[in-house]
Design a protein around this motif. Sequence first.
Motif, PDB file in Angstrom:
ATOM      1  N   PRO A   1       0.752  -1.392  -0.062  1.00  0.00           N
ATOM      2  CA  PRO A   1       0.218  -0.056  -0.097  1.00  0.00           C
ATOM      3  C   PRO A   1       0.935   1.288  -0.017  1.00  0.00           C
ATOM      4  O   PRO A   1       0.391   2.179  -0.651  1.00  0.00           O
ATOM      5  N   LEU A   2       2.200   1.346   0.762  1.00  0.00           N
ATOM      6  CA  LEU A   2       2.823   2.534   0.777  1.00  0.00           C
ATOM      7  C   LEU A   2       3.463   2.803  -0.594  1.00  0.00           C
ATOM      8  O   LEU A   2       3.502   3.799  -1.058  1.00  0.00           O
ATOM      9  N   ARG A   3       3.830   1.703  -1.466  1.00  0.00           N
ATOM     10  CA  ARG A   3       4.273   1.696  -2.807  1.00  0.00           C
ATOM     11  C   ARG A   3       3.407   2.381  -3.647  1.00  0.00           C
ATOM     12  O   ARG A   3       3.253   3.305  -4.257  1.00  0.00           O
ATOM     13  N   LYS A   4       1.917   1.888  -3.465  1.00  0.00           N
ATOM     14  CA  LYS A   4       1.119   2.234  -4.286  1.00  0.00           C
ATOM     15  C   LYS A   4       0.780   3.918  -4.016  1.00  0.00           C
ATOM     16  O   LYS A   4       0.554   4.475  -4.964  1.00  0.00           O
ATOM     17  N   HIS A   5       0.882   4.230  -2.593  1.00  0.00           N
ATOM     18  CA  HIS A   5       0.458   5.638  -2.487  1.00  0.00           C
ATOM     19  C   HIS A   5       1.749   6.309  -2.984  1.00  0.00           C
ATOM     20  O   HIS A   5       1.335   7.581  -3.263  1.00  0.00           O
TER      21      HIS A   5
ATOM     22  N   ILE B   1       5.406   9.758  -7.874  1.00  0.00           N
ATOM     23  CA  ILE B   1       6.621   9.321  -8.457  1.00  0.00           C
ATOM     24  C   ILE B   1       6.692   7.956  -8.669  1.00  0.00           C
ATOM     25  O   ILE B   1       6.098   7.119  -8.083  1.00  0.00           O
ATOM     26  N   ALA B   2       7.304   7.455  -9.868  1.00  0.00           N
ATOM     27  CA  ALA B   2       7.515   5.903 -10.037  1.00  0.00           C
ATOM     28  C   ALA B   2       8.688   5.598  -9.221  1.00  0.00           C
ATOM     29  O   ALA B   2       9.726   6.246  -8.999  1.00  0.00           O
ATOM     30  N   LEU B   3       8.853   4.514  -8.548  1.00  0.00           N
ATOM     31  CA  LEU B   3       9.921   3.593  -8.146  1.00  0.00           C
ATOM     32  C   LEU B   3      10.074   2.274  -8.829  1.00  0.00           C
ATOM     33  O   LEU B   3       9.232   1.680  -9.038  1.00  0.00           O
ATOM     34  N   THR B   4      11.294   1.762  -8.878  1.00  0.00           N
ATOM     35  CA  THR B   4      11.821   0.648  -8.837  1.00  0.00           C
ATOM     36  C   THR B   4      11.605  -0.351  -7.857  1.00  0.00           C
ATOM     37  O   THR B   4      11.399   0.079  -6.794  1.00  0.00           O
ATOM     38  N   ASP B   5      11.482  -1.422  -8.047  1.00  0.00           N
ATOM     39  CA  ASP B   5      11.479  -2.576  -7.077  1.00  0.00           C
ATOM     40  C   ASP B   5      12.468  -2.193  -5.745  1.00  0.00           C
ATOM     41  O   ASP B   5      12.188  -2.137  -4.853  1.00  0.00           O
TER      42      ASP B   5
ATOM     43  N   LEU C   1      -1.800   3.011   7.726  1.00  0.00           N
ATOM     44  CA  LEU C   1      -2.140   1.886   6.916  1.00  0.00           C
ATOM     45  C   LEU C   1      -3.575   1.615   7.200  1.00  0.00           C
ATOM     46  O   LEU C   1      -4.345   1.112   6.240  1.00  0.00           O
ATOM     47  N   ASP C   2      -4.084   1.469   8.327  1.00  0.00           N
ATOM     48  CA  ASP C   2      -5.608   1.151   8.685  1.00  0.00           C
ATOM     49  C   ASP C   2      -5.895   1.993   9.933  1.00  0.00           C
ATOM     50  O   ASP C   2      -4.777   2.020  10.881  1.00  0.00           O
ATOM     51  N   GLY C   3      -6.913   2.402  10.101  1.00  0.00           N
ATOM     52  CA  GLY C   3      -7.482   3.073  10.925  1.00  0.00           C
ATOM     53  C   GLY C   3      -7.885   4.375  10.872  1.00  0.00           C
ATOM     54  O   GLY C   3      -7.933   4.992   9.669  1.00  0.00           O
ATOM     55  N   CYS C   4      -8.129   4.992  12.149  1.00  0.00           N
ATOM     56  CA  CYS C   4      -8.628   6.576  11.907  1.00  0.00           C
ATOM     57  C   CYS C   4      -7.879   7.324  13.051  1.00  0.00           C
ATOM     58  O   CYS C   4      -8.134   6.787  14.354  1.00  0.00           O
ATOM     59  N   LEU C   5      -7.493   8.576  12.912  1.00  0.00           N
ATOM     60  CA  LEU C   5      -6.712   9.330  14.052  1.00  0.00           C
ATOM     61  C   LEU C   5      -7.443  10.505  13.963  1.00  0.00           C
ATOM     62  O   LEU C   5      -7.900  11.160  13.093  1.00  0.00           O
ATOM     63  N   LYS C   6      -7.031  11.495  15.331  1.00  0.00           N
ATOM     64  CA  LYS C   6      -7.426  12.994  15.269  1.00  0.00           C
ATOM     65  C   LYS C   6      -6.078  13.732  15.601  1.00  0.00           C
ATOM     66  O   LYS C   6      -5.463  13.163  16.856  1.00  0.00           O
TER      67      LYS C   6
ATOM     68  N   HIS D   1      16.726  11.402  -4.362  1.00  0.00           N
ATOM     69  CA  HIS D   1      15.878  12.714  -4.628  1.00  0.00           C
ATOM     70  C   HIS D   1      14.559  12.567  -5.165  1.00  0.00           C
ATOM     71  O   HIS D   1      13.786  13.442  -4.921  1.00  0.00           O
ATOM     72  N   LYS D   2      14.083  11.507  -5.597  1.00  0.00           N
ATOM     73  CA  LYS D   2      12.771  10.865  -5.849  1.00  0.00           C
ATOM     74  C   LYS D   2      12.004  11.175  -4.619  1.00  0.00           C
ATOM     75  O   LYS D   2      10.735  11.884  -4.748  1.00  0.00           O
ATOM     76  N   MET D   3      12.414  10.603  -3.472  1.00  0.00           N
ATOM     77  CA  MET D   3      11.716  10.961  -2.231  1.00  0.00           C
ATOM     78  C   MET D   3      11.560  12.239  -1.822  1.00  0.00           C
ATOM     79  O   MET D   3      10.483  12.823  -1.255  1.00  0.00           O
ATOM     80  N   GLU D   4      12.552  13.010  -1.961  1.00  0.00           N
ATOM     81  CA  GLU D   4      12.616  14.540  -1.757  1.00  0.00           C
ATOM     82  C   GLU D   4      11.474  15.372  -2.405  1.00  0.00           C
ATOM     83  O   GLU D   4      10.553  15.953  -1.771  1.00  0.00           O
ATOM     84  N   ARG D   5      11.385  14.767  -3.817  1.00  0.00           N
ATOM     85  CA  ARG D   5      10.174  15.435  -4.710  1.00  0.00           C
ATOM     86  C   ARG D   5       8.924  14.904  -4.303  1.00  0.00           C
ATOM     87  O   ARG D   5       8.010  15.663  -4.062  1.00  0.00           O
ATOM     88  N   PHE D   6       8.666  13.616  -3.917  1.00  0.00           N
ATOM     89  CA  PHE D   6       7.566  13.132  -3.230  1.00  0.00           C
ATOM     90  C   PHE D   6       7.043  13.988  -2.119  1.00  0.00           C
ATOM     91  O   PHE D   6       5.903  14.447  -1.922  1.00  0.00           O
ATOM     92  N   TRP D   7       7.731  14.193  -0.874  1.00  0.00           N
ATOM     93  CA  TRP D   7       7.494  15.050   0.045  1.00  0.00           C
ATOM     94  C   TRP D   7       7.380  16.149  -0.128  1.00  0.00           C
ATOM     95  O   TRP D   7       6.418  16.860   0.468  1.00  0.00           O
ATOM     96  N   ALA D   8       8.049  16.867  -1.106  1.00  0.00           N
ATOM     97  CA  ALA D   8       7.787  18.233  -1.562  1.00  0.00           C
ATOM     98  C   ALA D   8       6.262  18.418  -2.242  1.00  0.00           C
ATOM     99  O   ALA D   8       5.607  19.305  -1.797  1.00  0.00           O
ATOM    100  N   LYS D   9       5.753  17.475  -2.922  1.00  0.00           N
ATOM    101  CA  LYS D   9       4.562  17.530  -3.681  1.00  0.00           C
ATOM    102  C   LYS D   9       3.533  17.507  -2.532  1.00  0.00           C
ATOM    103  O   LYS D   9       2.589  17.914  -2.517  1.00  0.00           O
ATOM    104  N   LYS D  10       3.723  16.241  -1.456  1.00  0.00           N
ATOM    105  CA  LYS D  10       2.547  16.133  -0.541  1.00  0.00           C
ATOM    106  C   LYS D  10       2.680  17.291   0.173  1.00  0.00           C
ATOM    107  O   LYS D  10       1.422  17.576   0.725  1.00  0.00           O
TER     108      LYS D  10
END
Length: 186
Positions: free
Chosen positions: A3-7, A12-16, A51-56, A118-127
């Motif tokens: 699920p994290l990869r899908k998210h 951004i695309a990731l290799t295995d 992953l699962d659940g609800c928080l506040k 740096h892909k993950m840096e871009r990911f968090w920048a977009k988020k």
Amino acid sequence: MHPLRKHIEELIALTDEEFDMVLSYFEPIQKRKHQYIVQEGDLVDKEYWILDGCLKSYLVDDDGKEHILQFGMENWWITDYESFIKHTPSKISIDCIEDSELLFITFENREKLTAQMHKMERFWAKKSKFGRIALQNRILSLLKNSAKERYDVLLEQYPQLFQRVPKKLIAAYLGVSRETLSRLQS
């Protein structure tokens, strides 16, 4: 697919191999209903992905009134970002509305990961950009919309919240009393 990869791959695309490295920086944690992941005054060094659940996330004012800043459900990120980034005591608390499964990454590991990939840096920048937009829209809604309009928007955007979250918490999020929420629902 994890699920994290899908998210992540929504942005951004990731290799295995890249995803395996990303996942190695995260740790799983399970929390029961009503357990805290952050308490006001904590120094927060973890960012959580649900992953699962609800928080506040919320604060309690000097009169003991709870003000909900955010709900978090599956595929959402949550922490006290000021404490996480600036290493200052948390101004908010975060606890579980439901039993929850989370993945967390420490501030140190997030810094290491973004330096290595740096892909993950871009990911968090977009988020982060999307988070700022959501925050701006929430503030604008609180400033200009009626309670009924805020209720209708929340119901339209997140109908599942109304099955998962007690009415008193929905009221606290909307900034209305429990009685006003009952009137809005009729």
